[in-house]
Scaffold this motif. Structure first.
Motif, PDB file in Angstrom:
ATOM      1  N   VAL A  63       0.846  -1.202   0.000  1.00  0.00           N
ATOM      2  CA  VAL A  63       0.000   0.000   0.000  1.00  0.00           C
ATOM      3  C   VAL A  63       0.882   1.252   0.000  1.00  0.00           C
ATOM      4  O   VAL A  63       0.523   2.278  -0.572  1.00  0.00           O
ATOM      5  CB  VAL A  63      -0.964  -0.002   1.213  1.00  0.00           C
ATOM      6  N   ASN A 128      -2.229   6.235   5.069  1.00  0.00           N
ATOM      7  CA  ASN A 128      -3.561   6.803   4.873  1.00  0.00           C
ATOM      8  C   ASN A 128      -3.534   8.321   4.875  1.00  0.00           C
ATOM      9  O   ASN A 128      -4.575   8.969   4.973  1.00  0.00           O
ATOM     10  CB  ASN A 128      -4.514   6.282   5.955  1.00  0.00           C
ATOM     11  N   ARG A 297      -7.144   4.236  -0.676  1.00  0.00           N
ATOM     12  CA  ARG A 297      -6.081   3.228  -0.757  1.00  0.00           C
ATOM     13  C   ARG A 297      -6.660   1.839  -0.998  1.00  0.00           C
ATOM     14  O   ARG A 297      -6.176   1.088  -1.840  1.00  0.00           O
ATOM     15  CB  ARG A 297      -5.259   3.201   0.539  1.00  0.00           C
TER      16      ARG A 297
END
Lengths: 330, 114
Positions: A63, A128, A297
């Motif tokens: 990620v 994030n 994401r």
């Protein structure tokens, strides 16, 4: 760190006397600095904790490509673009080393991917946050990779062999990441007033999220003791956070940038910097899925998985066809 | 948000670690030989649909910094391995045969290098 808030499955730490012979031999081997390998006996809690921790770490690497991938097409020069591309490719590699380490514990990569995509497994809260300007590429390399290194260097000595070996490879490459970030920060901090402002703004936004990467304060970190006894966690969250602050403050001073913490002060008595805790409420909200970019994401990862499906299946079908032709020919 | 589901395709064997789903690429163990004449050394593993792809992926995953000049890819399910329980039977017999090491023998200094 890249693995925050790992819930332990054990019921507190047993003393050696309370353990059955198998578990005692296992713990004594770890205490003596020995390595546990995939086929060795291990307590179920050790196995499960490791899958969660290595899996979360792997997901973070994957990620973690997204906030930086955002700037590949917009890098200011061809050289910067090539460097960023190489860095993001390394992150994919790190994810793969770690997935493979987790797979030796009896979980499949597809299972871990499924658990990431459904939101069941987590990745580091830091990813994030959005990357709004090119200076953020500097701040991410310098602070985020810098914080990751603090945690990963000691993990090279972790008790699980495949995890330790993956960490050795990762640490070798991670140093390039931090330096390329600091290099961007130096350029920006010594640039025009507008660039300087961007560098300061990036530091302002990434400082506290970087501190959160080490996980909650030790007094709230209920699962640490078992993980430390198993040597799958080598230092406490607060120890690593302090080390990070102590190393980073002089680097910020060198850049002529101000760390966004008015309480930050060198403590002559302890020999360390005193600093403000991050907003833990924000941390827990981001972990729960309410950070600025959580939805984006996960949506990006799901889209990549869904749209890559025909490729995965096509390549398997092709391999199968080749195999059956070869068999027919023999 | 969709979740990944397995398709109907059913063309591959199970991967060795745990139960693989039918759409999962098999696992390959990767061995790399460095520049200086050393043997191939195990560096890790990866998933690939076939051998050709395993080698291409190994190049990207394990040799980004000139780590090697030759790659072997072996499907993990094809590797036979000794088990930890056999440790005693396999390796203990070597413990009482110290005479296999040259340092077991005292050679007088006058003899010179040997």
């Amino acid at each position: 760190m890249y693995a925050q808030m790992i819930k332990s499955t054990g019921k507190g730490i047993k003393s050696l006397d309370e353990m059955d012979p198998e578990e005692r031999a296992f713990q004594e081997r770890i205490d003596a600095g020995g390595k546990i390998e995939p086929k060795d006996w291990m307590p179920e809690g050790y196995r499960k904790n490791l899958i969660r921790q290595i899996g979360q770490h792997a997901h973070s690497e994957i990620v973690g490509q997204l906030p930086e991938g955002n700037w590949i097409t917009r890098a200011p020069t061809l050289e910067r673009k090539a460097i960023l591309l190489a860095k993001v490719q390394d992150e994919a590699g790190h994810g793969l080393y770690l997935y493979c380490a987790a797979e030796t514990l009896g979980v499949t990569r597809d299972q871990m991917t499924r658990d990431l995509l459904s939101g069941k497994m987590k990745y580091s809260s830091i990813f994030n946050y959005p990357t709004l300007t090119w200076a953020d590429m500097g701040a991410v390399g310098w602070l985020v990779d810098g914080a990751a290194i603090m945690n990963q260097v000691p993990l090279q000595r972790t008790s699980y062999g495949p995890y330790a070996r993956a960490m050795v490879r990762i640490c070798k490459e991670e140093s390039f990441h931090q330096r390329q970030g600091f290099d961007i920060m130096m350029k920006m901090a010594n640039g025009t007033p507008a660039q300087r402002k961007m560098a300061q703004d990036a530091l302002n936004r990434f400082w506290f999220p970087a501190l959160m990467m080490f996980g909650p304060s030790d007094k709230d970190s209920v699962h640490s003791a078992q993980s430390m006894a198993w040597k799958i966690k080598m230092n406490t969250n607060d120890e690593l956070r302090q080390k990070f602050v102590d190393e980073t403050v002089p680097q910020a001073e060198y850049l002529g940038l101000t760390i966004p913490d008015e309480t930050l002060k060198f403590n002559e008595e302890t020999g360390h910097y005193d600093f403000a805790e991050p907003d833990w409420e924000e941390f827990f909200q981001v972990l729960k899925g309410n950070g600025p970019c959580n939805t984006e994401r996960l949506a990006a990862r799901n889209k990549a998985w869904d749209e890559g499906r025909w490729v995965r299946e096509g390549l398997l079908a092709h391999a199968e066809k080749k195999r059956s032709r070869q068999m027919a020919a023999e | 948000m969709s979740s990944p589901e397995s398709s109907e395709y059913d063309g591959t064997e199970a991967a060795p670690h745990g139960k693989a789903r039918s759409t999962e690429w098999p696992l390959w163990e990767i061995f790399i030989r460095g520049q200086h004449g050393l043997s191939h050394r195990h560096v890790g593993s990866l998933h690939a649909a076939d051998a050709e792809m395993a080698i291409k992926n190994a190049r990207d995953v394990y040799t980004r910094r000139n780590e090697g000049v030759s790659i072997w890819a072996v499907q993990a399910s094809a590797i036979a391995a000794s088990s930890p329980e056999e440790k005693g039977a396999l390796y203990e017999p070597a413990n009482d045969k110290v005479y296999r090491h040259p340092t077991f023998f005292d050679i007088p200094d006058e003899v010179g290098a040997m």
